[in-house]
Design a protein around this motif. Structure first.
Motif, PDB file in Angstrom:
ATOM      1  N   ALA A 268      -1.010   9.902 -13.189  1.00  0.00           N
ATOM      2  CA  ALA A 268      -2.379  10.091 -12.709  1.00  0.00           C
ATOM      3  C   ALA A 268      -3.248   8.888 -13.057  1.00  0.00           C
ATOM      4  O   ALA A 268      -4.053   8.424 -12.239  1.00  0.00           O
ATOM      5  CB  ALA A 268      -2.969  11.362 -13.302  1.00  0.00           C
ATOM      6  N   ALA A 269      -3.092   8.359 -14.277  1.00  0.00           N
ATOM      7  CA  ALA A 269      -3.889   7.206 -14.691  1.00  0.00           C
ATOM      8  C   ALA A 269      -3.552   5.973 -13.861  1.00  0.00           C
ATOM      9  O   ALA A 269      -4.446   5.214 -13.447  1.00  0.00           O
ATOM     10  CB  ALA A 269      -3.676   6.932 -16.173  1.00  0.00           C
ATOM     11  N   LEU A 270      -2.271   5.749 -13.592  1.00  0.00           N
ATOM     12  CA  LEU A 270      -1.872   4.593 -12.790  1.00  0.00           C
ATOM     13  C   LEU A 270      -2.361   4.719 -11.351  1.00  0.00           C
ATOM     14  O   LEU A 270      -2.807   3.735 -10.739  1.00  0.00           O
ATOM     15  CB  LEU A 270      -0.345   4.450 -12.817  1.00  0.00           C
ATOM     16  N   ALA A 271      -2.274   5.942 -10.798  1.00  0.00           N
ATOM     17  CA  ALA A 271      -2.769   6.153  -9.433  1.00  0.00           C
ATOM     18  C   ALA A 271      -4.273   5.929  -9.374  1.00  0.00           C
ATOM     19  O   ALA A 271      -4.789   5.339  -8.409  1.00  0.00           O
ATOM     20  CB  ALA A 271      -2.410   7.566  -8.967  1.00  0.00           C
ATOM     21  N   GLY A 272      -5.000   6.389 -10.392  1.00  0.00           N
ATOM     22  CA  GLY A 272      -6.440   6.172 -10.420  1.00  0.00           C
ATOM     23  C   GLY A 272      -6.787   4.709 -10.603  1.00  0.00           C
ATOM     24  O   GLY A 272      -7.736   4.198  -9.989  1.00  0.00           O
ATOM     25  N   GLU A 294     -10.156   9.422  -3.790  1.00  0.00           N
ATOM     26  CA  GLU A 294      -9.551   8.122  -3.502  1.00  0.00           C
ATOM     27  C   GLU A 294      -8.035   8.171  -3.637  1.00  0.00           C
ATOM     28  O   GLU A 294      -7.301   7.579  -2.832  1.00  0.00           O
ATOM     29  CB  GLU A 294     -10.125   7.061  -4.445  1.00  0.00           C
ATOM     30  N   ARG A 295      -7.567   8.868  -4.643  1.00  0.00           N
ATOM     31  CA  ARG A 295      -6.118   8.979  -4.823  1.00  0.00           C
ATOM     32  C   ARG A 295      -5.478   9.758  -3.680  1.00  0.00           C
ATOM     33  O   ARG A 295      -4.387   9.408  -3.214  1.00  0.00           O
ATOM     34  CB  ARG A 295      -5.826   9.657  -6.160  1.00  0.00           C
ATOM     35  N   ALA A 296      -6.141  10.824  -3.234  1.00  0.00           N
ATOM     36  CA  ALA A 296      -5.595  11.611  -2.121  1.00  0.00           C
ATOM     37  C   ALA A 296      -5.551  10.790  -0.848  1.00  0.00           C
ATOM     38  O   ALA A 296      -4.567  10.842  -0.086  1.00  0.00           O
ATOM     39  CB  ALA A 296      -6.426  12.874  -1.922  1.00  0.00           C
ATOM     40  N   LEU A 297      -6.606  10.008  -0.583  1.00  0.00           N
ATOM     41  CA  LEU A 297      -6.619   9.160   0.607  1.00  0.00           C
ATOM     42  C   LEU A 297      -5.556   8.073   0.541  1.00  0.00           C
ATOM     43  O   LEU A 297      -5.050   7.614   1.576  1.00  0.00           O
ATOM     44  CB  LEU A 297      -8.006   8.519   0.775  1.00  0.00           C
ATOM     45  N   ALA A 298      -5.208   7.657  -0.679  1.00  0.00           N
ATOM     46  CA  ALA A 298      -4.164   6.636  -0.840  1.00  0.00           C
ATOM     47  C   ALA A 298      -2.764   7.223  -0.776  1.00  0.00           C
ATOM     48  O   ALA A 298      -1.780   6.487  -0.880  1.00  0.00           O
ATOM     49  CB  ALA A 298      -4.363   5.910  -2.169  1.00  0.00           C
ATOM     50  N   GLY A 299      -2.672   8.549  -0.615  1.00  0.00           N
ATOM     51  CA  GLY A 299      -1.370   9.185  -0.459  1.00  0.00           C
ATOM     52  C   GLY A 299      -0.756   9.711  -1.736  1.00  0.00           C
ATOM     53  O   GLY A 299       0.453   9.960  -1.773  1.00  0.00           O
ATOM     54  N   ASP A 300      -1.571   9.911  -2.770  1.00  0.00           N
ATOM     55  CA  ASP A 300      -1.045  10.429  -4.030  1.00  0.00           C
ATOM     56  C   ASP A 300      -0.824  11.935  -3.901  1.00  0.00           C
ATOM     57  O   ASP A 300      -1.777  12.712  -3.806  1.00  0.00           O
ATOM     58  CB  ASP A 300      -2.039  10.128  -5.156  1.00  0.00           C
ATOM     59  N   PRO A 301       0.429  12.396  -3.908  1.00  0.00           N
ATOM     60  CA  PRO A 301       0.677  13.838  -3.752  1.00  0.00           C
ATOM     61  C   PRO A 301       0.164  14.655  -4.930  1.00  0.00           C
ATOM     62  O   PRO A 301      -0.212  15.819  -4.770  1.00  0.00           O
ATOM     63  CB  PRO A 301       2.209  13.921  -3.642  1.00  0.00           C
ATOM     64  N   ILE A 302       0.128  14.057  -6.127  1.00  0.00           N
ATOM     65  CA  ILE A 302      -0.385  14.780  -7.288  1.00  0.00           C
ATOM     66  C   ILE A 302      -1.867  15.070  -7.113  1.00  0.00           C
ATOM     67  O   ILE A 302      -2.351  16.167  -7.430  1.00  0.00           O
ATOM     68  CB  ILE A 302      -0.143  13.962  -8.572  1.00  0.00           C
ATOM     69  N   ALA A 303      -2.606  14.107  -6.567  1.00  0.00           N
ATOM     70  CA  ALA A 303      -4.039  14.311  -6.345  1.00  0.00           C
ATOM     71  C   ALA A 303      -4.279  15.400  -5.303  1.00  0.00           C
ATOM     72  O   ALA A 303      -5.167  16.250  -5.473  1.00  0.00           O
ATOM     73  CB  ALA A 303      -4.693  12.994  -5.911  1.00  0.00           C
ATOM     74  N   ARG A 304      -3.505  15.374  -4.230  1.00  0.00           N
ATOM     75  CA  ARG A 304      -3.670  16.412  -3.195  1.00  0.00           C
ATOM     76  C   ARG A 304      -3.383  17.800  -3.766  1.00  0.00           C
ATOM     77  O   ARG A 304      -4.129  18.755  -3.524  1.00  0.00           O
ATOM     78  CB  ARG A 304      -2.753  16.120  -2.007  1.00  0.00           C
ATOM     79  N   ARG A 305      -2.301  17.908  -4.523  1.00  0.00           N
ATOM     80  CA  ARG A 305      -1.960  19.197  -5.101  1.00  0.00           C
ATOM     81  C   ARG A 305      -3.020  19.640  -6.097  1.00  0.00           C
ATOM     82  O   ARG A 305      -3.363  20.830  -6.186  1.00  0.00           O
ATOM     83  CB  ARG A 305      -0.583  19.103  -5.769  1.00  0.00           C
ATOM     84  N   THR A 306      -3.584  18.703  -6.875  1.00  0.00           N
ATOM     85  CA  THR A 306      -4.622  19.038  -7.842  1.00  0.00           C
ATOM     86  C   THR A 306      -5.877  19.545  -7.134  1.00  0.00           C
ATOM     87  O   THR A 306      -6.502  20.526  -7.568  1.00  0.00           O
ATOM     88  CB  THR A 306      -4.964  17.811  -8.702  1.00  0.00           C
ATOM     89  N   LEU A 307      -6.261  18.889  -6.050  1.00  0.00           N
ATOM     90  CA  LEU A 307      -7.439  19.332  -5.293  1.00  0.00           C
ATOM     91  C   LEU A 307      -7.248  20.745  -4.757  1.00  0.00           C
ATOM     92  O   LEU A 307      -8.169  21.575  -4.784  1.00  0.00           O
ATOM     93  CB  LEU A 307      -7.711  18.364  -4.147  1.00  0.00           C
ATOM     94  N   ILE A 308      -6.056  21.029  -4.275  1.00  0.00           N
ATOM     95  CA  ILE A 308      -5.789  22.357  -3.725  1.00  0.00           C
ATOM     96  C   ILE A 308      -5.764  23.414  -4.826  1.00  0.00           C
ATOM     97  O   ILE A 308      -6.380  24.481  -4.706  1.00  0.00           O
ATOM     98  CB  ILE A 308      -4.466  22.351  -2.940  1.00  0.00           C
ATOM     99  N   ASP A 309      -5.053  23.108  -5.919  1.00  0.00           N
ATOM    100  CA  ASP A 309      -4.862  24.098  -6.978  1.00  0.00           C
ATOM    101  C   ASP A 309      -6.129  24.357  -7.780  1.00  0.00           C
ATOM    102  O   ASP A 309      -6.337  25.478  -8.272  1.00  0.00           O
ATOM    103  CB  ASP A 309      -3.751  23.641  -7.932  1.00  0.00           C
ATOM    104  N   ARG A 310      -6.981  23.355  -7.918  1.00  0.00           N
ATOM    105  CA  ARG A 310      -8.146  23.507  -8.787  1.00  0.00           C
ATOM    106  C   ARG A 310      -9.438  23.801  -8.034  1.00  0.00           C
ATOM    107  O   ARG A 310     -10.423  24.217  -8.642  1.00  0.00           O
ATOM    108  CB  ARG A 310      -8.328  22.245  -9.636  1.00  0.00           C
ATOM    109  N   ILE A 311      -9.457  23.605  -6.709  1.00  0.00           N
ATOM    110  CA  ILE A 311     -10.694  23.832  -5.947  1.00  0.00           C
ATOM    111  C   ILE A 311     -10.470  24.783  -4.782  1.00  0.00           C
ATOM    112  O   ILE A 311     -11.080  25.853  -4.710  1.00  0.00           O
ATOM    113  CB  ILE A 311     -11.271  22.481  -5.441  1.00  0.00           C
ATOM    114  N   TYR A 312      -9.612  24.402  -3.850  1.00  0.00           N
ATOM    115  CA  TYR A 312      -9.483  25.165  -2.608  1.00  0.00           C
ATOM    116  C   TYR A 312      -8.928  26.568  -2.868  1.00  0.00           C
ATOM    117  O   TYR A 312      -9.530  27.573  -2.458  1.00  0.00           O
ATOM    118  CB  TYR A 312      -8.603  24.406  -1.624  1.00  0.00           C
ATOM    119  N   THR A 313      -7.788  26.648  -3.533  1.00  0.00           N
ATOM    120  CA  THR A 313      -7.154  27.945  -3.754  1.00  0.00           C
ATOM    121  C   THR A 313      -8.001  28.883  -4.620  1.00  0.00           C
ATOM    122  O   THR A 313      -8.144  30.071  -4.279  1.00  0.00           O
ATOM    123  CB  THR A 313      -5.762  27.755  -4.374  1.00  0.00           C
ATOM    124  N   PRO A 314      -8.582  28.419  -5.748  1.00  0.00           N
ATOM    125  CA  PRO A 314      -9.427  29.346  -6.530  1.00  0.00           C
ATOM    126  C   PRO A 314     -10.602  29.903  -5.742  1.00  0.00           C
ATOM    127  O   PRO A 314     -10.925  31.093  -5.866  1.00  0.00           O
ATOM    128  CB  PRO A 314      -9.902  28.472  -7.699  1.00  0.00           C
TER     129      PRO A 314
END
Length: 391
Positions: A268-272, A294-314
């Motif tokens: 995560a730190a390297l992607a950021g 920014e990480r999600a737009l750059a194609g980081d799958p961890i960022a996309r999954r984090t956005l979904i798990d911590r914001i969208y799904t809750p």
């Protein structure tokens, strides 16, 4: 007594001197008595070698100028790891006191020779330990670089915990990874000193123009000697370490349970760090989770999954109305009145729902930066929905 007679006398009593030395070691040095028999025997060999070496040196000081260094060749290499330099100097002092006591009242030149030779022995001991410390330092540096490389690559094996333990890792519990630019001169010792001042331990790796620091919180001691809770957060530790990095962005990865899982924080730190330049006013240090869009737009799958798990799904699981309100609020430029008209509710109802959204997910939609994060989470979450994007 002539010198020849003194030499003969010294050779005759060398065995007695060794025995007296071992007895005095046992009586005066507590650490000697607690050593296993094999180590005690090795210490005795060193003492015997020192006495024999002194007699040879006294016979002709110029023939063997480095004879003092040979004293420690009789000891096994393991003895260096079990006997400290301070203990070695205590051993030398006991030997000198025993020999001085036996030669008291005899030729004064013998006592002077003992003083000169004990100085040589002390310097030889310091040289032996200095070379051992230098070799250990080089080995530790290579091992530390190997451990940091393993963490960055995510290559976990059964040897990683033992390698970390071999480095004397004092961190306990959660771990974070801090990534920044490498300064012109990397002062590793200064980084460690700063970490100790904030009750932390670090593993340091230089990856070209990137400086990677694995941070673990050391357990401080309370006034009563028991373990005290951590006094510094990872953000505070990162701020303290910030001057040790070069100019540019500095990114702190999320907390992970222990150092073995530090690879997740490192990713995560390297992607950021790779996309931090796209945030014009990014603070230093920046949390990797603050760079999720920014990480999600750059194609980081961890960022996309984090956005979904911590914001969208809750939000979706908690209340569909909250999700719809957030969509409308962001689509209408964060206008309360426009959002209320679209949803056919009062503006105060929109305010209440925005407050509930903040309580559920921890982000406040009324802030410009957090609104970007939430907007990206809604887009990514809707795309991930079965059947394609939908509102």
């Amino acid at each position: 007594m002539t010198k020849a007679q003194t030499l003969t006398w010294l050779r005759n009593i060398s065995g007695d001197l060794a025995s007296e030395t071992l007895k005095k070691l046992d009586d005066t040095l507590p650490w000697y008595g607690t050593m296993p028999p094999s180590r005690r025997s090795a210490v005795g060999l060193v003492a015997q070698a020192g006495i024999t070496s002194f007699i040879s040196w006294y016979d002709d000081p110029s023939s063997q100028p480095w004879i003092a260094a040979d004293v420690f060749d009789a000891a096994p290499r393991e003895l260096l790891r079990s006997v400290s330099l301070q203990q070695t100097l205590q051993l030398i002092r006991v030997v000198v006191e025993v020999v001085e006591e036996r030669v008291k009242g005899r030729d004064e030149s013998v006592r002077e020779a003992i003083l000169l030779y004990s100085r040589e022995i002390a310097f030889a001991a310091a040289d032996v330990y200095a070379r051992a410390a230098e070799a250990r330092g080089l080995w530790d540096a290579r091992l530390e670089a190997l451990v940091v490389d393993s963490i960055l690559s995510g290559e976990y094996d059964n040897e990683l915990p033992s390698r970390i333990a071999a480095l004397g890792w004092n961190g306990h519990g959660e771990v974070c990874v801090l990534v920044g630019t490498t300064p012109r001169i990397v002062d590793v010792d200064q980084v460690r000193r700063i970490a100790r001042h904030v009750d932390a331990d670090v593993l340091i790796g230089v990856q070209g123009n990137r400086l990677v620091v694995v941070i673990g919180r050391a357990t401080p001691r309370g006034e009563d000697g028991t373990d005290a809770p951590p006094t510094h957060t990872f953000a505070q530790i990162a701020e303290a370490l910030e001057p040790s990095f070069g100019e540019g962005h500095l990114v702190l990865g999320p907390e992970v349970p222990d150092v073995v899982e530090a690879g997740k924080s490192a990713k995560a730190a390297l992607a950021g760090f790779a996309v931090a330049r796209s945030w014009r006013n990014a603070p230093r240090p920046t949390h990797a989770d603050d760079l999720l869009p920014e990480r999600a737009l750059a194609g980081d799958p961890i960022a996309r999954r984090t956005l979904i798990d911590r914001i969208y799904t809750p939000l979706k699981n908690h209340n569909v109305e909250l999700l719809a309100t957030l969509w409308a609020y962001l689509d209408n430029g964060r206008s309360l009145e426009a959002t209320a008209r679209e949803l056919f509710v009062h503006p105060n109802t929109v305010r209440y729902r925005l407050k509930r959204i903040s309580e559920v997910i921890g982000w406040d939609a009324t802030g410009s930066r957090e609104a970007l994060i939430l907007q990206c989470a809604l887009v990514v979450g809707s795309i991930a929905e079965p059947g394609g994007p939908r509102r």
